[in-house]
Design a protein around this motif. Structure first.
Motif, short mmCIF file in Angstrom:
data_model
loop_
_atom_site.label_atom_id
_atom_site.label_comp_id
_atom_site.label_asym_id
_atom_site.label_seq_id
_atom_site.Cartn_x
_atom_site.Cartn_y
_atom_site.Cartn_z
N ARG A 170 0.85 -1.20 0.00
CA ARG A 170 0.00 0.00 0.00
C ARG A 170 0.89 1.24 0.00
N TYR A 171 1.57 1.43 -1.12
CA TYR A 171 2.56 2.49 -1.24
C TYR A 171 2.10 3.54 -2.26
N ALA A 172 2.77 4.68 -2.22
CA ALA A 172 2.54 5.70 -3.24
C ALA A 172 3.14 5.23 -4.56
N LEU A 173 2.59 5.76 -5.67
CA LEU A 173 3.01 5.33 -6.99
C LEU A 173 3.66 6.48 -7.76
N ASN A 174 4.78 6.16 -8.41
CA ASN A 174 5.37 7.09 -9.36
C ASN A 174 4.48 7.21 -10.58
N ASP A 175 4.80 8.19 -11.43
CA ASP A 175 4.01 8.36 -12.65
C ASP A 175 4.11 7.17 -13.59
N ASN A 176 5.16 6.39 -13.45
CA ASN A 176 5.29 5.19 -14.28
C ASN A 176 4.67 3.95 -13.64
N GLY A 177 4.02 4.14 -12.47
CA GLY A 177 3.31 3.04 -11.83
C GLY A 177 4.13 2.23 -10.85
N THR A 178 5.40 2.57 -10.63
CA THR A 178 6.23 1.84 -9.68
C THR A 178 6.04 2.40 -8.28
N GLY A 179 6.30 1.56 -7.28
CA GLY A 179 6.09 1.95 -5.89
C GLY A 179 7.20 2.82 -5.32
N ILE A 180 6.84 3.60 -4.31
CA ILE A 180 7.80 4.47 -3.62
C ILE A 180 7.93 3.99 -2.18
N THR A 181 9.14 3.75 -1.73
CA THR A 181 9.35 3.26 -0.38
C THR A 181 9.04 4.34 0.64
N ILE A 182 8.80 3.91 1.87
CA ILE A 182 8.48 4.86 2.93
C ILE A 182 9.63 5.85 3.15
N ASN A 183 10.87 5.41 2.92
CA ASN A 183 12.02 6.29 3.13
C ASN A 183 12.07 7.42 2.10
N ASP A 184 11.58 7.15 0.89
CA ASP A 184 11.60 8.16 -0.17
C ASP A 184 10.28 8.93 -0.28
N TRP A 185 9.29 8.45 0.44
CA TRP A 185 7.93 8.97 0.26
C TRP A 185 7.79 10.45 0.58
N PHE A 186 8.29 10.90 1.74
CA PHE A 186 8.00 12.27 2.17
C PHE A 186 8.60 13.30 1.22
N SER A 187 9.85 13.10 0.81
CA SER A 187 10.47 14.07 -0.11
C SER A 187 9.73 14.07 -1.45
N TRP A 188 9.18 12.90 -1.84
CA TRP A 188 8.44 12.83 -3.10
C TRP A 188 7.09 13.51 -3.00
N VAL A 189 6.35 13.28 -1.88
CA VAL A 189 5.00 13.81 -1.77
C VAL A 189 5.00 15.32 -1.55
N GLN A 190 6.11 15.87 -1.08
CA GLN A 190 6.18 17.30 -0.82
C GLN A 190 5.89 18.14 -2.08
N GLN A 191 6.28 17.60 -3.25
CA GLN A 191 6.07 18.37 -4.48
C GLN A 191 4.60 18.52 -4.82
N TYR A 192 3.72 17.70 -4.20
CA TYR A 192 2.30 17.75 -4.50
C TYR A 192 1.46 18.37 -3.39
N ARG A 193 2.07 18.70 -2.25
CA ARG A 193 1.32 19.31 -1.17
C ARG A 193 1.07 20.79 -1.51
N LEU A 194 -0.17 21.23 -1.37
CA LEU A 194 -0.58 22.53 -1.88
C LEU A 194 -0.83 23.54 -0.77
N ASP A 195 -0.47 24.79 -1.04
CA ASP A 195 -0.95 25.86 -0.16
C ASP A 195 -2.38 26.19 -0.58
N SER A 196 -3.06 27.00 0.22
CA SER A 196 -4.49 27.23 -0.03
C SER A 196 -4.72 27.94 -1.37
N GLU A 197 -3.82 28.84 -1.75
CA GLU A 197 -3.99 29.57 -3.00
C GLU A 197 -3.93 28.62 -4.20
N THR A 198 -2.96 27.69 -4.18
CA THR A 198 -2.83 26.72 -5.27
C THR A 198 -4.00 25.76 -5.28
N PHE A 199 -4.48 25.39 -4.09
CA PHE A 199 -5.64 24.49 -4.00
C PHE A 199 -6.85 25.10 -4.70
#
Length: 510
Positions: A170-199
């Protein structure tokens, strides 16, 4: 990593969910079978750690007590979808959705924000994206626009990812469909976390569409115009476009039907289009919302508000969840159209009472069903039912009685001597509040005119009040004894308020 994980997936802190797997799958849905339960208890750091360790399957309720949230999710449980194609479409459209594999092999599309967003806004935004992506039949979390935690209206939870993180599926997925480990997850998900204006800036792009009145078309037809019609459903789609054309222009609508067919990648044969037009020339037809491809892009709640949308009378409110609080008798919480109503078993089973509850609590007009259909509706609710655990009914009732007796002594005059009890007062005797039943009944009926005598008497007895008899030289009378509860001490504020003159009170400058 634990603190960062909690930061991203935080939710309601006074309740959570657990899912207990049975080790088998549902033949119809493909979901893993198990028992789901909601627990009224703090969502602690230890629970998150146990989830990552694989000791529990933790569910988090996204909507918080102030009705805001840090995340929302489209729960895609369509297992025949091409998930790689879906991810490609999401990125092509520029939607900042984060995909995670679910416990059943489906996909959860999360929208993460850096600062809390009103749950209602999150629901609206995800609803628009799901409609455009053809995922309208999928569940959206949060399911409620508002909750009332003090009344045990707790909302619905979703299983969060990375259960047993070291060996999870039950992991996050890269754009190519491969899994992201828990160790790499936070730095990866940060690029998609939005401030209210962007939301709030997220939107479906309609810039290339110049049709007049396009924003008043049914959402499903807007999506088909943007994205094209899906393969084998051209006939169904053209039928819906014919209904739209007649709504827009009762005269001369036939040309629009021909134009819509020409816009299909693979147009229908001319004789099929002519046959459809002849049908529509004889009578009007309503939209068939349950037909594909419209069903995949349906947003009925929005559609009924649009100029060329469905008729209000044809709208069927969507049920989101059904929960049972295990009191005696049980209390039920039905979430419908993202609004939660509180029901008794009697209100559930009598359609007229059910309709009144929807009308009063959610501003929903219920379209009466035939008896057989209503029974089937109730059976569906039972299959959806989740129990809320951790509620101490006895403790809650005692606290309610304590508050009520304090209010009774505050709002009813205290007697100087025992004889004044007859004048609708209460008397303090040996740390006991002494009063006549009628005095207490009058106090209660100020706020609850429907309460019955036997209910009040049982309520008093259940909470330790004792009825006694005395003889007043003429006849035997009854009085009640109840413990005198200590009133809460409310500290006075140290703030000093000063009154300032308004500008118009100031004398004019010389």
């Amino acid at each position: 990593m634990l603190d960062k994980f909690i930061e991203v997936f935080q939710g309601l802190d006074s309740a959570y969910g657990e899912y207990f797997l049975e080790g088998s799958k549902d033949n119809r849905t493909g979901k893993e079978k198990g028992r789901a339960t909601t627990k009224r208890a703090p969502l602690t750091k230890e629970l998150f750690q146990q989830h990552l360790n694989g000791q529990i399957n933790l569910g988090v309720i996204p909507i918080r007590e102030d009705n805001t949230c840090y995340w929302g999710c489209i729960d895609v449980d369509k297992y025949d979808l091409d998930f790689k194609q879906l991810l490609a479409t999401i990125r092509q459209k520029g939607y900042p959705l984060v995909p995670y594999r679910s416990k059943s092999g489906g996909i959860h599309l999360f929208l993460h924000v850096l600062t809390p967003i009103p749950a209602s806004d999150m629901i609206e935004k995800l609803g628009v994206l799901a409609t455009d992506l053809g995922l309208s039949s999928c569940e959206i979390f949060p399911k409620q626009r508002q909750i009332k935690v003090h009344k045990n209206d707790l909302g619905n939870w979703l299983n969060i990812p990375y259960q047993q993180a070291a060996r999870t599926t039950r992991y996050a997925l890269n754009d190519n469909g491969t899994g992201i480990t828990i160790n790499d997850w936070f730095s990866w998900v940060q690029q998609y976390r939005l401030d209210s204006e962007t939301f709030y800036a997220i939107q479906v792009h309609n810039q290339d569409i110049t049709e007049e009145g396009f924003d008043q078309y049914p959402p499903c037809l807007q999506a088909l115009i943007r994205n094209g019609c899906e393969g084998g459903y051209r006939n169904n789609a053209l039928t819906a476009f014919a209904t739209l054309a007649k709504k827009k222009s009762p005269d001369g609508w036939q040309k629009e039907v021909w134009d819509r067919n020409d816009q299909f990648k693979d147009p229908l044969p001319k004789h099929e289009v002519q046959g459809l037009i002849k049908q529509y020339e004889k009578k009007d037809y309503a939209y068939k919302c349950s037909d594909l491809p419209m069903k995949n892009h349906c947003n009925a709640e929005l559609c009924k508000t649009l100029k060329f949308g469905i008729d209000t009378a044809a709208y069927v409110p969507k049920v989101d969840s059904f929960q049972r609080l295990k009191t005696s008798p049980p209390i039920y919480y039905l979430t419908i159209e993202k609004k939660t109503i509180e029901l008794s078993g009697k209100q559930c089973n009598q359609q007229q009472l059910f309709a009144e509850a929807l009308f009063d609590q959610a501003d929903i007009v219920w379209q009466k069903l035939k008896d057989r259909e209503f029974r089937q509706f109730l059976m569906t609710l039972k299959t959806m039912q989740q129990d809320i655990e951790g509620y101490d009914e006895e403790s809650e009732a005692q606290e309610e009685f304590k508050d009520m007796m304090i209010q009774f002594t505050q709002e009813t005059q205290q007697a100087d001597n025992a004889s004044q009890i007859e004048a609708d007062m209460w008397y303090l005797y040996d740390d006991k509040v002494v009063f006549k039943y009628k005095t207490f009944e009058r106090f209660i009926r100020k706020t609850n005119k429907t309460v019955k005598k036997f209910e009040l008497i049982n309520f008093l007895k259940k909470n330790g009040a004792i009825k006694k008899e005395y003889f007043d030289k003429i006849k035997t009378k009854n009085i009640w004894y109840c413990p005198k509860f200590v009133e809460p001490i409310i500290e006075r504020s140290n703030n000093i308020f000063t009154k300032k003159k308004a500008e118009f009170d100031e004398p004019p400058a010389q």
